[in-house]
Design a protein around this motif. Structure first.
Motif, mmCIF file in Angstrom:
data_model
loop_
_atom_site.group_PDB
_atom_site.id
_atom_site.type_symbol
_atom_site.label_atom_id
_atom_site.label_comp_id
_atom_site.label_asym_id
_atom_site.label_seq_id
_atom_site.Cartn_x
_atom_site.Cartn_y
_atom_site.Cartn_z
ATOM 1 N N VAL A 14 -9.574 5.451 -16.962
ATOM 2 C CA VAL A 14 -8.907 5.271 -15.713
ATOM 3 C C VAL A 14 -7.787 6.393 -15.710
ATOM 4 C CG1 VAL A 14 -7.835 4.169 -13.627
ATOM 5 C CG2 VAL A 14 -9.620 3.232 -14.964
ATOM 6 N N THR A 15 -7.520 7.366 -14.992
ATOM 7 C CA THR A 15 -6.703 8.510 -15.086
ATOM 8 C C THR A 15 -5.521 8.515 -14.001
ATOM 9 O OG1 THR A 15 -8.050 10.334 -14.152
ATOM 10 C CG2 THR A 15 -7.864 10.022 -16.526
ATOM 11 N N ALA A 16 -6.194 7.768 -12.797
ATOM 12 C CA ALA A 16 -5.113 7.875 -11.633
ATOM 13 C C ALA A 16 -3.848 6.993 -11.783
ATOM 14 C CB ALA A 16 -6.066 7.086 -10.439
ATOM 15 N N GLU A 17 -2.898 7.378 -11.083
ATOM 16 C CA GLU A 17 -1.533 6.657 -11.374
ATOM 17 C C GLU A 17 -1.687 5.415 -10.823
ATOM 18 O OE1 GLU A 17 3.188 7.599 -10.036
ATOM 19 O OE2 GLU A 17 1.439 8.895 -9.203
ATOM 20 N N ARG A 18 -1.199 4.463 -11.454
ATOM 21 C CA ARG A 18 -1.275 3.139 -10.859
ATOM 22 C C ARG A 18 -0.723 2.921 -9.382
ATOM 23 N NH1 ARG A 18 2.552 -0.936 -10.521
ATOM 24 N NH2 ARG A 18 4.667 -0.418 -11.259
ATOM 25 N N LEU A 19 -1.131 2.079 -8.632
ATOM 26 C CA LEU A 19 -0.801 1.617 -7.202
ATOM 27 C C LEU A 19 0.554 0.762 -7.378
ATOM 28 C CD1 LEU A 19 -4.075 0.559 -5.596
ATOM 29 C CD2 LEU A 19 -2.779 2.868 -5.341
ATOM 30 N N TRP A 20 1.444 0.944 -6.376
ATOM 31 C CA TRP A 20 2.645 0.373 -6.325
ATOM 32 C C TRP A 20 2.798 -0.888 -5.611
ATOM 33 C CZ3 TRP A 20 6.632 4.926 -4.772
ATOM 34 C CH2 TRP A 20 6.842 5.575 -6.181
ATOM 35 N N THR A 21 3.285 -1.843 -6.140
ATOM 36 C CA THR A 21 3.619 -3.081 -5.307
ATOM 37 C C THR A 21 4.638 -2.859 -4.273
ATOM 38 O OG1 THR A 21 5.443 -4.118 -6.847
ATOM 39 C CG2 THR A 21 2.966 -4.525 -7.425
ATOM 40 N N ILE A 22 4.755 -3.969 -3.331
ATOM 41 C CA ILE A 22 5.609 -3.742 -2.369
ATOM 42 C C ILE A 22 7.241 -3.721 -3.161
ATOM 43 C CG2 ILE A 22 6.012 -6.256 -1.777
ATOM 44 C CD1 ILE A 22 6.009 -5.246 1.127
ATOM 45 N N GLN A 23 7.520 -4.330 -4.043
ATOM 46 C CA GLN A 23 8.553 -4.430 -4.752
ATOM 47 C C GLN A 23 9.117 -3.033 -5.416
ATOM 48 O OE1 GLN A 23 6.070 -6.818 -5.277
ATOM 49 N NE2 GLN A 23 7.387 -8.497 -4.409
ATOM 50 N N ASP A 24 7.919 -2.451 -5.933
ATOM 51 C CA ASP A 24 8.047 -1.088 -6.325
ATOM 52 C C ASP A 24 8.420 0.050 -5.514
ATOM 53 O OD1 ASP A 24 7.378 -1.756 -9.099
ATOM 54 O OD2 ASP A 24 4.886 -1.394 -8.328
ATOM 55 N N VAL A 25 7.771 -0.272 -4.365
ATOM 56 C CA VAL A 25 8.181 0.831 -3.047
ATOM 57 C C VAL A 25 9.566 0.252 -2.523
ATOM 58 C CG1 VAL A 25 7.471 1.422 -0.632
ATOM 59 C CG2 VAL A 25 5.972 1.011 -2.424
ATOM 60 N N SER A 26 9.977 -1.061 -2.372
ATOM 61 C CA SER A 26 11.296 -1.399 -2.067
ATOM 62 C C SER A 26 12.397 -0.694 -3.087
ATOM 63 C CB SER A 26 11.411 -2.978 -2.130
ATOM 64 O OG SER A 26 12.533 -3.499 -2.061
ATOM 65 N N ALA A 27 12.080 -0.781 -4.230
ATOM 66 C CA ALA A 27 13.111 -0.247 -5.309
ATOM 67 C C ALA A 27 13.165 1.363 -5.022
ATOM 68 C CB ALA A 27 12.835 -0.526 -6.575
ATOM 69 N N PHE A 28 12.111 1.957 -4.917
ATOM 70 C CA PHE A 28 11.841 3.423 -4.830
ATOM 71 C C PHE A 28 12.767 3.857 -3.636
ATOM 72 C CE2 PHE A 28 9.882 7.119 -3.296
ATOM 73 C CZ PHE A 28 10.023 8.273 -4.245
ATOM 74 N N LEU A 29 12.480 3.412 -2.385
ATOM 75 C CA LEU A 29 13.223 3.729 -1.176
ATOM 76 C C LEU A 29 14.391 3.000 -0.934
ATOM 77 C CD1 LEU A 29 10.055 3.358 1.239
ATOM 78 C CD2 LEU A 29 11.087 5.513 0.177
ATOM 79 N N VAL A 30 14.994 1.952 -1.681
ATOM 80 C CA VAL A 30 16.168 1.032 -1.577
ATOM 81 C C VAL A 30 16.235 0.627 -0.291
ATOM 82 C CG1 VAL A 30 18.547 1.265 -2.205
ATOM 83 C CG2 VAL A 30 17.180 3.105 -3.305
ATOM 84 N N VAL A 31 15.162 -0.144 0.001
ATOM 85 C CA VAL A 31 15.136 -1.128 1.302
ATOM 86 C C VAL A 31 14.475 -2.379 1.000
ATOM 87 C CG1 VAL A 31 14.853 1.012 2.876
ATOM 88 C CG2 VAL A 31 12.863 0.010 2.031
ATOM 89 N N PRO A 32 15.082 -3.328 1.951
ATOM 90 C CA PRO A 32 14.433 -4.573 1.302
ATOM 91 C C PRO A 32 12.971 -4.843 1.624
ATOM 92 C CG PRO A 32 16.440 -4.774 2.924
ATOM 93 C CD PRO A 32 16.043 -3.322 2.785
ATOM 94 N N VAL A 33 12.372 -5.664 1.031
ATOM 95 C CA VAL A 33 10.902 -5.908 1.262
ATOM 96 C C VAL A 33 10.726 -6.557 2.479
ATOM 97 C CG1 VAL A 33 9.059 -7.712 0.559
ATOM 98 C CG2 VAL A 33 10.391 -6.751 -1.285
ATOM 99 N N GLY A 34 11.535 -7.272 3.160
ATOM 100 C CA GLY A 34 11.350 -7.531 4.629
ATOM 101 C C GLY A 34 11.229 -6.406 5.699
ATOM 102 N N THR A 35 11.742 -5.070 5.271
ATOM 103 C CA THR A 35 11.826 -4.093 5.974
ATOM 104 C C THR A 35 10.610 -3.455 5.992
ATOM 105 O OG1 THR A 35 14.288 -3.638 5.824
ATOM 106 C CG2 THR A 35 13.058 -1.653 6.379
ATOM 107 N N LEU A 36 10.163 -3.303 4.608
ATOM 108 C CA LEU A 36 8.625 -2.750 4.582
ATOM 109 C C LEU A 36 7.460 -3.744 5.414
ATOM 110 C CD1 LEU A 36 8.802 -1.960 0.713
ATOM 111 C CD2 LEU A 36 8.857 -0.391 2.461
#
Length: 71
Positions: A14-36
């Motif tokens: 499997v060469t594709a980049e792994r999918l992000w969890t909502i916590q990963d996206v929250s950390a990347f965008l620096v927004v709360p999970v609730g906002t997502l």
């Protein structure tokens, strides 16, 4: 070679980049999970996919969505 070893050798890489969890996206965008969750409900945030009962995000799609927000 045993059956277990031959099965492991024949599995594709499997060469594709792994999918992000909502916590990963929250950390990347620096927004709360609730906002997502709210953005998803309102159809405003980056595209997310249901994998079973879990939300997953394509990192490339999150980055593209962020670029679109800047314009």
């Amino acid at each position: 070679m045993s059956k277990a070893n031959s099965a492991a050798v024949s599995m594709p890489m499997v060469t594709a980049e792994r999918l992000w969890t909502i916590q990963d996206v929250s950390a990347f965008l620096v927004v709360p999970v609730g906002t997502l969750h709210q953005w998803r409900y309102l159809g405003l945030g980056p595209a997310a996919y249901r994998v079973g009962r879990h939300l997953r995000y394509d990192p490339a799609a999150v980055k593209a969505w962020l670029s679109e927000q800047a314009s």
